[in-house]
Design an enzyme around this catalytic site. Sequence first.
Site, short mmCIF file in Angstrom:
data_model
loop_
_atom_site.label_atom_id
_atom_site.label_comp_id
_atom_site.label_asym_id
_atom_site.label_seq_id
_atom_site.Cartn_x
_atom_site.Cartn_y
_atom_site.Cartn_z
CG HIS A 1 -5.32 -10.54 3.62
ND1 HIS A 1 -6.02 -10.15 2.74
CD2 HIS A 1 -4.87 -8.60 3.53
CE1 HIS A 1 -6.43 -8.86 1.95
NE2 HIS A 1 -5.38 -8.74 2.37
CG ASP B 1 -1.90 -6.22 1.85
OD1 ASP B 1 -3.50 -6.64 1.81
OD2 ASP B 1 -2.28 -6.01 3.39
CG ASP C 1 -7.90 -5.73 4.20
OD1 ASP C 1 -8.59 -4.98 4.78
OD2 ASP C 1 -6.57 -5.30 3.92
CG HIS D 1 -7.11 -4.43 -1.08
ND1 HIS D 1 -7.28 -6.07 -1.08
CD2 HIS D 1 -6.05 -4.41 0.68
CE1 HIS D 1 -6.85 -6.71 0.16
NE2 HIS D 1 -6.09 -5.74 0.14
#
Length: 1013
Positions: free
Chosen positions: A262, A264, A374, A578
């Site tokens: 993941h 970001d 997420d 996000h």
Amino acid sequence: MHDDRTLVESRLKRVLDERIRPAVYPESVPLEVGIWTAPGEPVPVAEGLAAPRTPIAVGDAWGAPWGTSWITVTGTVPEAWAGRTVEALIDLGFDANMPGFQCEGLVYRPDGSPVKGLNPQNQWVRIAAPAAGGEQVLLHVEAASNPVILDYHPFLPTELGDRETAGDRPQYKLARMDLAVFDETVWQLVMDLEVLGELMAELPVEGPRRWEILRAVERCLDAIDLQDVNSTAAAARSQLEGVLAAPAVPSAHRISAIGHAHIDSAWLWPLRETVRKVARTTANMTALLEDEPEFRYTMSQAQQFAWIKEHRPEVYARVRKAVAEGRFVPAGGMWVESDTNMPSSEAMARQFVHGKRFFLDEFGVENHEAWLPDTFGFTGGLPQIIRNAGSKWLLTQKISWSQVNRFPHHTFLWEGIDGTRIFTHFPPVDTYNCSMKGSEIAHAARNFKDKGVARHSLAPTGWGDGGGGTTREMVAKAARMKDLEGSATVRWENPAEFFAKAEAEYPNPPVWVGELYLELHRATLTSQARTKQGNRRSENLLREAELWCTTAALRTGAAYPYEQLDRIWKTVLLHQFHDILPGSSIAWVHREAEATYAALAGELEGLIGAAQRALAGAAAGGRELVFNAAPHTRSAVPAGGAAAVVMPGGTCEAVERSGGGFTLRNGLLEVVVDADGLIASVVELATGRETVAPGSRANLLQLHPDFPNMWDAWDVDQFYRNTVTDLTGTDSLTASSSPAGASVRIARSFGSSTVVQTLTLRAGEQRLDIDTEVDWHETEKFLKAAFPLDVHTERYAAETQFGHLHRPTHTNTSWDAAKFEACNHRFVHFEEPGWGVALVTASTYGHDVTRTVRAEDGGTTTTVRFSLLRAPRFPDPKTDQGLHRFRHALVPGAAIGDAVREGYRIGLPERTVTGSAERVAPLVELDNDALVVSAVKLADDRSGDLVVRVYEAGGGRARGRLTTSFPLADAVPCDLLERPWDGTRGEVAFEDGAVRLALRPFELVTLRLRATA
Ligand SMILES: [Zn+2]
């Protein structure tokens, strides 16, 4: 038999830690190290390679916050190591925990080709296997001294989150820099013992399997010579063969593992750092794919592929090769893993358009799953968007973070506001950063709520948030759990393979209707107000730019700015990531976002202005043309067209009241503003209906302390409501009026802040406009604007993508009570049969609704409060300080259609242009206001076709005709990617040169319209 279980378990732990793990690298020699630190931002690879080095030793400090240092290591493989496996061990000064949240590096060969990324869980670089002895080693590391923002004591305010405030104190000390012999047998023994030890801890003490493993482990430890682990490791391993070979039971839970990181796109690091994070992780993952034939890896976010394509083409070439082999799998089909609460209808659609198109163009791959592990909650509008994008599955893990209620399913059908159902999976492993620990695998199996009818779950496996990805250790552990008694089975599988199996084994999964509300991170609807305003403004300007550029292209032959709009859209979509749009990134990210949005606004205003001037004709014509970009006729100007406007004669007035305050009237509404500058009454004159609850006052600003227990920018905890200050004191209260409008201006001060509000009634408008300007200098406070309404209702409507959803006004159940802060797009709407009231907002997303019953008359007061500003101190210690402007409006007597109309109006002001044209006819017109045009644009394939997206906005069935101001040859229903699509549930028919539409509640339809040649 005597119970010696804990004794053996403790023995295993000590021997592993102190003897076996250290023996993985039995011999080592130091590398020579030189360093050069770039003076500012990262430099191109060639520049970093060429810069002169100065010597640096292990233990020396390096790395100012956000700096880049080029570190060169050199050495010679000792002749005595011939035939053995040799690795370089490069420890930049890592903390063992949290890869991706601290310093990182990317290793290059002398020719500038990248080798692999470095992080605390991945410090090795393979030099030779087997080594010849005498090899020269020369490697360069582009080392990023990213500071630790989220530390062991998390959420402490820090100035490290922006290069401008972070200072220059070195953050790290160089640790191990060695050439070492890698003993693979010992490493395999470590993997055996970790898998068995972790599995053992999860098994019932009463069961025989736990004891069989325990005895095997004991025999293994007995076989090790603690003074010579390396030569006894093979014999020790042989003691474990039997327990590792025992197959899983037939009913074992089946885990589809997929390698993942993941990443970001921005969070506790700026966007530019994510470009490098992606390069580091993908370099490692493509290398791991080459080493491990069964391994599969998935990466989401087309933006991240685009970054490495642009910035690290050598890494991208490796990705392309692995994608072609079907082992590096693009996931999700979105531009980024965006927030889904706040993006507009069109923006949410374009996330899929640009994501899927990138994967189709680059790799010929079409995704069928949306991949949002997420994201902080999922709107009821999303299922229809996923389906219209040609996808059918959704994966998220985040709802397991809900504070109060446990979601009842892990695999289910999720039904959106229009009735679209999407097959959805929540990995029961409860993390998107699985590391193949026995505890995680056992938790997934135990936690899975669909046991008995379904057997498969998915485990995204690898270090994430800041990247890192899967390690060779995770792959080794997964291999041992492929078919192991007592464990769930683990197979590397692509998301699509998982979903196909999960769907096949579970033909009638349970259904969840409506939004997937996350009972956490509710303040992300409010934090970083300027970022949110930039997003909303960009979405509105993009609508205008596409509409007017399309109209100008078809009418005047003006060039359509395909590339420019494509780039602007992708920039807006990136910022819906996000942690950006939700306001949860460091100060650096939000400072840059504000500047980026300002630049986009300038570009879009330029496009809009040029297109409108082309349509209006020569300014010397002297005609004032009003352009209406909204989907409804306004001031007699048709939707999507322009016309001269004769302003209606007004009768607005502001009259001073005897007790202080003013009364505003415009012939439609009468508004009483009392001596405190609060709205005591709003009466719809046609019906005599009062809007404000008796005994209450509206537009009351309320200030709460706001210090959540964790996650400051993300969370507001329920107890914030226990304390409230009503801001009723006024510094000044004045009124002004003209026939066109009447206003009251109220100035207040509180704490270190000031607020000026202007309440305005305009001629001919049944609406009270509320403009708010706050100079905000509070700390850990929450500012709300309250509107107590005299409405008795159990539910209210809040706009979301392509429609609205209903939420309760009560707190009957824990599920209702947990929704104490919720998302709106442009409106919320309250109604009793026959009469309603809407509140609309230009840029705020958070709100809350409560109800009380009045002692005086037994009536119900329903209070909605818009959330204006917060002031959390982590991760940005100065969140939202400074000047802010908001616009809201109160619309008494509004039906749902009026709420929709006023919602569009508040974000799409009329624009007046001087020209020679008498009018500009809209390209398309619809004869039913419930059918709302969401976008007018030229087709992305540059065929010149017109693309029009329409949706039913009222929640009912709507019939209508779409007519065009040009001869229409054909109209084809399409998916969001503008491909012919027969998935429309209502009716779309091309007949008599027009399009007949009969849409179901909230249904959206994309039409490709071709003009007669
Ligand atoms: Zn994330």
